[in-house]
Design an enzyme around this catalytic site. Sequence first.
Site, PDB file in Angstrom:
ATOM      1  N   CYS A 279       5.912  -8.652  22.719  1.00 22.00           N
ATOM      2  CA  CYS A 279       6.940  -9.624  23.118  1.00 22.00           C
ATOM      3  C   CYS A 279       6.766 -10.055  24.591  1.00 22.00           C
ATOM      4  O   CYS A 279       5.832 -10.793  24.885  1.00 22.00           O
ATOM      5  CB  CYS A 279       8.330  -9.079  22.811  1.00 22.00           C
ATOM      6  SG  CYS A 279       9.535 -10.395  22.670  1.00 22.00           S
TER       7      CYS A 279
ATOM      8  N   HIS B  85       8.525  -6.492  17.802  1.00 20.06           N
ATOM      9  CA  HIS B  85       8.758  -5.191  18.448  1.00 20.06           C
ATOM     10  C   HIS B  85       8.539  -4.015  17.490  1.00 20.06           C
ATOM     11  O   HIS B  85       9.534  -3.466  16.982  1.00 20.06           O
ATOM     12  CB  HIS B  85      10.205  -5.110  18.943  1.00 20.06           C
ATOM     13  CG  HIS B  85      10.506  -6.000  20.090  1.00 20.06           C
ATOM     14  ND1 HIS B  85      10.325  -5.620  21.400  1.00 20.06           N
ATOM     15  CD2 HIS B  85      10.982  -7.256  20.129  1.00 20.06           C
ATOM     16  CE1 HIS B  85      10.689  -6.614  22.200  1.00 20.06           C
ATOM     17  NE2 HIS B  85      11.083  -7.616  21.459  1.00 20.06           N
TER      18      HIS B  85
ATOM     19  N   GLU C 104       8.016  -1.124  18.255  1.00 17.59           N
ATOM     20  CA  GLU C 104       8.618   0.060  18.893  1.00 17.59           C
ATOM     21  C   GLU C 104      10.107   0.178  18.594  1.00 17.59           C
ATOM     22  O   GLU C 104      10.711   1.207  18.869  1.00 17.59           O
ATOM     23  CB  GLU C 104       8.354   0.043  20.404  1.00 17.59           C
ATOM     24  CG  GLU C 104       9.190  -0.919  21.231  1.00 17.59           C
ATOM     25  CD  GLU C 104       8.740  -2.382  21.177  1.00 17.59           C
ATOM     26  OE1 GLU C 104       7.905  -2.728  20.306  1.00 17.59           O
ATOM     27  OE2 GLU C 104       9.249  -3.181  21.974  1.00 17.59           O
TER      28      GLU C 104
END
Length: 236
Positions: free
Chosen positions: A91, A212, A214
């Site tokens: 991102c 994302h 994560e």
Amino acid sequence: MSLTIGVLALQGGFHEHLSLIHKASALLSSKYSVTINPLEVRTLEDLNRCDALIIPGGESTTISFVAQQSGLFEPLVDFIKIQKKPTWGTCAGLILLSEEANATKKGGQALLGGISVRVHRNHFGRQIESFESPLQLPFLSSSDQSSTNFPGIFIRAPVVEEVLSSDVEVLARLPGRVEKVKPAGLSEAQTKDGAGDIIAVREGNVLGTSFHPELTEDARIHVWWVEEILRQKGLA
Ligand code: GLN
């Protein structure tokens, strides 16, 4: 053998990346005799210890500003472009790793570069227009658990609006019409036709994803990326 994987910890989602590197490391420990050391990177000393680096999501202008203030900006460019160490941006990280960006803050913003693309910042709109979309990631197909879609989380996400060099590999695109998460207080989920938008690219040692990983529990991309590094080093 050991591999130090740094996560740039100036701003943004670095904790989440560190957890997934821990998870990936546990998953890979039965397969390879390599010790993976995750490291929060805030100083030049930290950076110099890294074999590879993740630049997290967050706010690209802030990360860039803090990197300049802390004397890390030029060393990061050196890490990526001269030493050519494996670097992955998610991102805001993708924005920083792009050679060009559109819809930047007034007066432009300093980019590290490394991937010859032009990104369009905040392509899908504001925070409230964040959404999740199941993604098919063909590059995961060589790994064990590739059959299910990957949960793609997009938060003020950029997309690659133009590829500027034939050295850039397009790794994934948004599959189709995107159903945005229904924002609280609004009557209808909004939709936007994101079909075909480029959301994952790689140029040599540098990888960028718009979304994302994560922010999910799914470590498949982290596992794949670490295995790619091990392969390049002849350790896998
Ligand atoms: N739009 C943000 C930026 O320009 C990135 C958002 C994110 O990383 N979630 O930095």
